[in-house]
Write a protein that holds these residues in place. Structure first.
Motif, mmCIF file in Angstrom:
data_model
loop_
_atom_site.group_PDB
_atom_site.id
_atom_site.type_symbol
_atom_site.label_atom_id
_atom_site.label_comp_id
_atom_site.label_asym_id
_atom_site.label_seq_id
_atom_site.Cartn_x
_atom_site.Cartn_y
_atom_site.Cartn_z
ATOM 1 N N SER A 64 0.817 -1.211 0.000
ATOM 2 C CA SER A 64 0.000 0.000 0.000
ATOM 3 C C SER A 64 0.854 1.265 0.000
ATOM 4 O O SER A 64 0.457 2.290 -0.553
ATOM 5 N N HIS A 65 2.045 1.203 0.619
ATOM 6 C CA HIS A 65 2.905 2.385 0.669
ATOM 7 C C HIS A 65 3.367 2.787 -0.729
ATOM 8 O O HIS A 65 3.469 3.977 -1.047
ATOM 9 N N GLU A 68 0.331 4.295 -2.607
ATOM 10 C CA GLU A 68 0.108 5.670 -2.155
ATOM 11 C C GLU A 68 1.144 6.615 -2.759
ATOM 12 O O GLU A 68 0.809 7.699 -3.266
ATOM 13 N N LYS A 89 -3.971 1.881 6.965
ATOM 14 C CA LYS A 89 -2.768 1.100 7.287
ATOM 15 C C LYS A 89 -2.662 0.833 8.782
ATOM 16 O O LYS A 89 -1.603 0.443 9.271
ATOM 17 N N ASP A 97 -3.415 -4.065 4.895
ATOM 18 C CA ASP A 97 -3.777 -2.709 4.496
ATOM 19 C C ASP A 97 -4.858 -2.790 3.416
ATOM 20 O O ASP A 97 -4.922 -3.764 2.663
ATOM 21 N N GLU A 228 1.865 -0.072 -8.306
ATOM 22 C CA GLU A 228 2.821 -0.223 -7.201
ATOM 23 C C GLU A 228 4.273 -0.344 -7.667
ATOM 24 O O GLU A 228 5.194 0.048 -6.965
#
Length: 309
Positions: A64-65, A68, A89, A97, A228
């Motif tokens: 997820s990081h 984002e 998160k 997440d 991603e």
């Protein structure tokens, strides 16, 4: 949904969407007509869990990081990708997440390969080409993630060199033709790599840009999804993949200023890596076993062509 959008957003229907091998994707439909997408990054449901747990920081393409980070970068630079509504998160209730993301009411770009109107085809793929060019012209002297600010050691293609060795070793355990030609394939890898000249200029790439990673809305506007793995890298890595995935429609995306030696190296790497990837999906219970087998068979034959003659 109520916390993010308000009390009038009642969930009427949740359906599993076609997703990749790494994250789980759902469409959420509300009684007021609103729809959005739920992304779930649950490593236990990732078909490449083992690889992701041991991935080099410069090769990371899951989490997820990264979603984002790349969502913010692409949006800030005018590259269309579904909007991120909310990212959770905290992991207080769940061990993973998850995010609520804009639902693009449209179709994947690959469906336009067979569109009956050439005018529509032209418009869609010209716009994909324009988006791609705009993304690749964002450049810097350091390869890696969008937030990397330290000088990277070495050349980025050497990461793919090491990966190709690992994937070749895996494939050789399961495909007889690969096993009997392993030394020749390895020699070809070294030969292709030896022709590459040093470089310190990298463009921003998607990392795995097939026609199933571009959504086209009802206005024929393209949006990048599964972002991603986006990073600053050799754009030849992207173009060698585009050539393979877009086929005849690559003519809309081509770049005449590419390094031919890098293109050949990355083409070979993709064939070896995708052979191994298909086998791993096959061995790890991927639902579409026919696709996984076909992927391994086709890509292994393409890799073997490099050593013919």
């Amino acid at each position: 949904m109520s916390r993010v959008f308000g009390s009038s957003y009642f969930v009427a229907r949740v359906s599993r969407m076609h997703g990749g091998a790494q994250k789980v994707v759902y469409k959420i439909e509300c009684s007021n007509g609103f729809s959005c997408v739920l992304y779930v990054w649950d490593l236990s449901m990732n078909y490449f869990k083992e690889e992701k747990e041991n991935e080099d920081i410069n090769e990371q393409s899951y989490g997820s990081h990264l979603f984002e980070l790349n969502n913010r970068y692409l949006t800030q630079h005018g590259i269309q990708t579904p909007a991120l509504y909310d990212l959770n998160k905290v992991r207080d209730r769940y061990s993973f997440d998850y995010a609520l993301v804009e639902y693009i009411d449209g179709r994947m770009a690959e469906t336009y390969f067979h569109h009956p109107e050439l005018r529509v085809q032209d418009k869609v793929f010209q716009r994909v080409g324009e988006m791609l060019t705009a993304m690749h012209t964002h450049e810097r002297h350091v390869f890696g993630k969008a937030n990397a600010n330290e000088s990277s050691m070495g050349q980025c293609h050497l990461l793919q060199m090491e990966n190709a060795k690992v994937q070749l070793a895996y494939a050789s355990q399961h495909i007889e033709k690969i096993r009997s030609n392993q030394s020749k394939l390895l020699d070809k890898l070294y030969e292709l790599e030896s022709k590459i000249q040093p470089r310190q200029q990298y463009g921003f790439i998607h990392g795995e840009l097939g026609p199933d990673h571009v959504m086209v809305n009802d206005k024929l506007e393209p949006f990048l999804i599964d972002i991603e793995g986006a990073m600053f890298y050799d754009i030849e890595h992207e173009h060698s993949f585009l050539q393979m995935r877009f086929g005849d429609f690559y003519r809309y995306l081509k770049n005449d200023a590419l390094d031919h030696d890098r293109l050949l190296f990355y083409q070979f790497h993709h064939h070896v890596s995708l052979t191994s990837g298909g086998l791993k999906l096959l061995h790890r219970g991927f639902p579409d076993q026919q696709f996984a087998q076909g992927l391994a068979d086709y890509q292994s034959e393409r890799a073997l062509r490099f050593i013919e003659g």
